[in-house]
Design an enzyme around this catalytic site. Sequence first.
Site, PDB file in Angstrom:
ATOM      1  CB  CYS A  83      -8.989  -9.288   3.793  1.00 10.03           C
ATOM      2  SG  CYS A  83      -8.953  -8.627   5.467  1.00 10.03           S
ATOM      3  CB  CYS A 126     -14.421  -8.603   9.350  1.00  8.57           C
ATOM      4  SG  CYS A 126     -13.102  -7.382   9.506  1.00  8.57           S
ATOM      5  NE  ARG A 185      -3.449  -0.110   2.809  1.00  7.78           N
ATOM      6  CZ  ARG A 185      -3.909  -0.565   3.984  1.00  7.78           C
ATOM      7  NH1 ARG A 185      -3.542   0.011   5.107  1.00  7.78           N
ATOM      8  NH2 ARG A 185      -4.726  -1.590   4.035  1.00  7.78           N
ATOM      9  NE  ARG A 231      -1.552   2.366   9.274  1.00 13.09           N
ATOM     10  CZ  ARG A 231      -2.323   1.270   9.167  1.00 13.09           C
ATOM     11  NH1 ARG A 231      -3.165   1.146   8.163  1.00 13.09           N
ATOM     12  NH2 ARG A 231      -2.249   0.292  10.049  1.00 13.09           N
ATOM     13  CE  LYS A 251      -6.659   3.729   9.233  1.00 12.46           C
ATOM     14  NZ  LYS A 251      -7.745   2.856   8.789  1.00 12.46           N
ATOM     15  CE  LYS A 262      -5.148  -0.007  11.364  1.00 12.41           C
ATOM     16  NZ  LYS A 262      -6.247  -0.659  10.610  1.00 12.41           N
ATOM     17  CB  CYS A 275     -11.639  -1.678   5.519  1.00  9.49           C
ATOM     18  SG  CYS A 275     -10.541  -2.497   6.693  1.00  9.49           S
ATOM     19  CB  CYS A 324     -13.639  -3.711   2.737  1.00 13.69           C
ATOM     20  SG  CYS A 324     -14.251  -5.332   3.226  1.00 13.69           S
TER      21      CYS A 324
HETATM   22 FE1  SRM Z   1      -8.479  -1.540   6.826  1.00 13.66          FE
HETATM   23  C1  SRM Z   1      -7.002  -4.042   8.550  1.00 13.66           C
HETATM   24  C2  SRM Z   1      -7.881  -3.130   3.946  1.00 13.66           C
HETATM   25  C3  SRM Z   1      -9.259   1.273   5.184  1.00 13.66           C
HETATM   26  C4  SRM Z   1      -9.972  -0.327   9.661  1.00 13.66           C
HETATM   27  N1  SRM Z   1      -7.554  -3.271   6.339  1.00 13.66           N
HETATM   28  C5  SRM Z   1      -6.978  -4.151   7.208  1.00 13.66           C
HETATM   29  C6  SRM Z   1      -6.202  -5.249   6.466  1.00 13.66           C
HETATM   30  C7  SRM Z   1      -4.781  -4.817   6.334  1.00 13.66           C
HETATM   31  C8  SRM Z   1      -6.322  -6.649   7.064  1.00 13.66           C
HETATM   32  C9  SRM Z   1      -5.249  -7.071   8.016  1.00 13.66           C
HETATM   33  O1  SRM Z   1      -5.329  -6.690   9.201  1.00 13.66           O
HETATM   34  O2  SRM Z   1      -4.339  -7.767   7.619  1.00 13.66           O
HETATM   35  C10 SRM Z   1      -6.972  -5.202   5.115  1.00 13.66           C
HETATM   36  C11 SRM Z   1      -6.187  -5.666   3.898  1.00 13.66           C
HETATM   37  C12 SRM Z   1      -7.102  -6.291   2.886  1.00 13.66           C
HETATM   38  C13 SRM Z   1      -6.478  -6.477   1.548  1.00 13.66           C
HETATM   39  O3  SRM Z   1      -6.313  -7.644   1.127  1.00 13.66           O
HETATM   40  O4  SRM Z   1      -6.181  -5.503   0.883  1.00 13.66           O
HETATM   41  C14 SRM Z   1      -7.478  -3.781   5.113  1.00 13.66           C
HETATM   42  N2  SRM Z   1      -8.440  -1.001   4.932  1.00 13.66           N
HETATM   43  C15 SRM Z   1      -8.258  -1.825   3.871  1.00 13.66           C
HETATM   44  C16 SRM Z   1      -8.558  -1.123   2.570  1.00 13.66           C
HETATM   45  C17 SRM Z   1      -7.675  -1.580   1.414  1.00 13.66           C
HETATM   46  C18 SRM Z   1     -10.049  -1.335   2.249  1.00 13.66           C
HETATM   47  C19 SRM Z   1     -10.506  -0.950   0.867  1.00 13.66           C
HETATM   48  O5  SRM Z   1     -11.307  -1.712   0.359  1.00 13.66           O
HETATM   49  O6  SRM Z   1     -10.130   0.096   0.339  1.00 13.66           O
HETATM   50  C20 SRM Z   1      -8.374   0.337   3.003  1.00 13.66           C
HETATM   51  C21 SRM Z   1      -6.960   0.826   2.847  1.00 13.66           C
HETATM   52  C22 SRM Z   1      -6.825   2.221   3.343  1.00 13.66           C
HETATM   53  C23 SRM Z   1      -5.509   2.868   3.063  1.00 13.66           C
HETATM   54  O7  SRM Z   1      -5.240   3.144   1.908  1.00 13.66           O
HETATM   55  O8  SRM Z   1      -4.790   3.166   4.028  1.00 13.66           O
HETATM   56  C24 SRM Z   1      -8.705   0.231   4.484  1.00 13.66           C
HETATM   57  N3  SRM Z   1      -9.359   0.201   7.353  1.00 13.66           N
HETATM   58  C25 SRM Z   1      -9.694   1.197   6.492  1.00 13.66           C
HETATM   59  C26 SRM Z   1     -10.595   2.114   7.111  1.00 13.66           C
HETATM   60  C27 SRM Z   1     -11.237   3.334   6.453  1.00 13.66           C
HETATM   61  C28 SRM Z   1     -10.457   4.586   6.684  1.00 13.66           C
HETATM   62  O9  SRM Z   1      -9.353   4.553   7.222  1.00 13.66           O
HETATM   63  O10 SRM Z   1     -10.979   5.632   6.324  1.00 13.66           O
HETATM   64  C29 SRM Z   1     -10.814   1.647   8.397  1.00 13.66           C
HETATM   65  C30 SRM Z   1     -11.782   2.253   9.423  1.00 13.66           C
HETATM   66  C31 SRM Z   1     -11.266   3.484  10.063  1.00 13.66           C
HETATM   67  C32 SRM Z   1     -10.436   3.136  11.240  1.00 13.66           C
HETATM   68  O11 SRM Z   1      -9.253   2.876  11.079  1.00 13.66           O
HETATM   69  O12 SRM Z   1     -10.995   3.061  12.352  1.00 13.66           O
HETATM   70  C33 SRM Z   1     -10.020   0.447   8.537  1.00 13.66           C
HETATM   71  N4  SRM Z   1      -8.440  -2.070   8.794  1.00 13.66           N
HETATM   72  C34 SRM Z   1      -9.169  -1.479   9.789  1.00 13.66           C
HETATM   73  C35 SRM Z   1      -8.985  -2.212  11.000  1.00 13.66           C
HETATM   74  C36 SRM Z   1      -9.649  -1.916  12.371  1.00 13.66           C
HETATM   75  C37 SRM Z   1      -8.886  -0.928  13.150  1.00 13.66           C
HETATM   76  C38 SRM Z   1      -9.439  -0.762  14.534  1.00 13.66           C
HETATM   77  O13 SRM Z   1      -9.259   0.310  15.115  1.00 13.66           O
HETATM   78  O14 SRM Z   1     -10.016  -1.689  15.089  1.00 13.66           O
HETATM   79  C39 SRM Z   1      -8.117  -3.286  10.695  1.00 13.66           C
HETATM   80  C40 SRM Z   1      -7.591  -4.374  11.650  1.00 13.66           C
HETATM   81  C41 SRM Z   1      -6.508  -3.897  12.537  1.00 13.66           C
HETATM   82  O15 SRM Z   1      -5.987  -2.793  12.442  1.00 13.66           O
HETATM   83  O16 SRM Z   1      -6.171  -4.685  13.427  1.00 13.66           O
HETATM   84  C42 SRM Z   1      -7.813  -3.168   9.296  1.00 13.66           C
HETATM   85 FE1  SF4 Z   2     -10.615  -7.153   5.640  1.00 14.05          FE
HETATM   86 FE2  SF4 Z   2     -12.436  -6.600   7.459  1.00 14.05          FE
HETATM   87 FE3  SF4 Z   2     -11.062  -4.642   6.344  1.00 14.05          FE
HETATM   88 FE4  SF4 Z   2     -12.843  -5.896   4.930  1.00 14.05          FE
HETATM   89  S1  SF4 Z   2     -13.270  -4.700   6.775  1.00 14.05           S
HETATM   90  S2  SF4 Z   2     -10.740  -5.431   4.251  1.00 14.05           S
HETATM   91  S3  SF4 Z   2     -12.718  -7.964   5.693  1.00 14.05           S
HETATM   92  S4  SF4 Z   2     -10.220  -6.192   7.622  1.00 14.05           S
END
Ligand code: SRM
Ligand code: SF4
Length: 560
Positions: free
Chosen positions: A430, A469, A73, A142, A206, A204, A473, A424
């Site tokens: 994922c 989940c 990324r 990020r 943001k 993390k 995201c 997502c």
């Molecule tokens: Fe996310 C983890 C994909 C935006 C909250 N996210 C992941 C992981 C890396 C899974 C993992 O833990 O190994 C996913 C990878 C999937 C893959 O195969 O690509 C993943 N997140 C994504 C993306 C690619 C979704 C998408 O369809 O676009 C987004 C990439 C953003 C970027 O360019 O940086 C993405 N993730 C978000 C957002 C939205 C945002 O930031 O505006 C959130 C919610 C906002 C937030 O952070 O609270 C988000 N991702 C999470 C979380 C939960 C964090 C938490 O506080 O609980 C995880 C899991 C973790 O961090 O443990 C996670």
């Molecule tokens: Fe993976 Fe959950 Fe984020 Fe979807 S919402 S990309 S299933 S970590």
Amino acid sequence: MDNIVNENEVIKLGSNYLRGTLEKSINDDFTGALSPEDVHISKFHGFYQQDDRDIRQQRKSQFLEPYFSFMLRARLPGGVCSSSQWLALDSISHRLGNGSIRLTTRQTFQFHGILKHNLKPLIQDINQALIDSIGGCGDINRNVMFNPNPRQSELHQEVYQITRQISEHLLPNTRAYHEIWLDGKKLEQEDQEPIYGDSYLPRKFKTGVAIPPDNDVDIYTNDLGFVAIAEQGKLIGFNVLAGGGMGTTHGDKSTYPRLADELGFISTDKVLDIAEDVVTVQRDEGDRVSRRHARLKYTIDRLGVEKFRQLVEKKANVKFKPAVEVKFEYQGDRFGWARGTDGQWNLTLFIENGRVIDSPEISIMTGLREIALQHQGDFRITPNQNLIIAGVAENQKAVIEKMAVESGLIDTKNSLTRLNSLACVAFPTCPQAMAEAERYFPSLISKIDELLERYDLNNQSLVVRMTGCPNGCARPFVAEIGLVGKGPGRYNLLLGGDGRGQRINKLYRENLNEKEILETLYKLFKRYKSERHDNEGFGNYVVRKGIVQPVIKPVEDFHA
Ligand code: SRM
Ligand code: SF4
């Protein structure tokens, strides 16, 4: 806080400023994986180890290790890249990735399916194109999001520059990335991390920047938000927001999505100090025992907003003024052509779920490549997985439009709800996915469209978002209709976002399959059609009618 910390803290501290044993792991030909410690450290360098979940069982039954590959990324503040950078990404994805590019909900791109031995060449190639992946992931700041729409041109340019400065200012200082991936010289003196320290952040972090009335960055869902305040079109400062976040865990009521609080107004010259001080207060006060409770939103709920504000003021030696009243009007993107105040044209294209790949129906990858070969301006990734062809001269407009139509990038048949939808990645890459999202959502949207058409509601632009989940995201907890994966083919249905990203929604029905989702929505749309007020959005309607209770204080209301 006592001295017991979680395993990640030990790994970060022992990593020698994010070096870990990455070089050794990368050169180990006996496995396609990294060492478990390096899996954590690699995130700070912008990549994640994954395995193909579609073939996990098959590999296991053949006594093979999982089919490991990596997702990388990039860091792309404000989502801006040039046409030549786009062409480089296109080429890299074919040579070193799985032939697709994924536009993300945080306004950058990902490559999937990178084999271990291709990581170093890939990182070198993106850096050659003047893009890096430092802090794409990991417990640091990020990608910094910003409204990509160049309509409000002058203000937009000024605030975009500030967005870039925030991103640069919050980069880690370690030379590990340059040493490991770019063969940078190893320096004698030890690294220093004045902002992050040797254990980086508890979790993390943001940051987003918004210009009202557009809330396309979903500013309230960021740990740190800056809302630009202008008078007569001139920037005078920012409202600072802190403590937003989406991630929750099914069944754990101590976790919840939350919107950021207003800390107050600051002048423009204080932005970098405040950004740094919000980060360092979280560095020192955040929970390093439970990662589940380590985000800034929990720190603020634990300390109280007032105490948190005071800590930041003290560090920054700044007194927040009362926040200026602002009005956000909508989430999501606006599609088609818009002319900027500089006279240039900008074309926002819908890229379903951000997946750039050619299919029999639509040549997204090829179409964008052809446009990039002609186009002199920028490509701008939006925070909603879409793409803007920005800065098109009047005499190029017709040519670009023709190419977009011929490749299927402009499709007038897409419903307003589809255009506003987000899903997502989920399966197969994922590791956290419990249910499908990107691969399944388009077909579900077609069925939701049919229901809307039955009630003549297809001129409505509903904010519908799906995740595999509860990590959130695709920011499903600020959608009017949120679908959150619970298990294979099963989703929780949440209702009641306000269409402007300023209200968390609420669980309405749990663990539904497709038939149950559609039956439930059918009944709700029927009522909505006959009972709604003029111009009342679906999310506001369900709250007004008491179909769900509004979530005002998520720590208390979200699970109530
Ligand atoms: Fe996310 C983890 C994909 C935006 C909250 N996210 C992941 C992981 C890396 C899974 C993992 O833990 O190994 C996913 C990878 C999937 C893959 O195969 O690509 C993943 N997140 C994504 C993306 C690619 C979704 C998408 O369809 O676009 C987004 C990439 C953003 C970027 O360019 O940086 C993405 N993730 C978000 C957002 C939205 C945002 O930031 O505006 C959130 C919610 C906002 C937030 O952070 O609270 C988000 N991702 C999470 C979380 C939960 C964090 C938490 O506080 O609980 C995880 C899991 C973790 O961090 O443990 C996670
Ligand atoms: Fe993976 Fe959950 Fe984020 Fe979807 S919402 S990309 S299933 S970590």
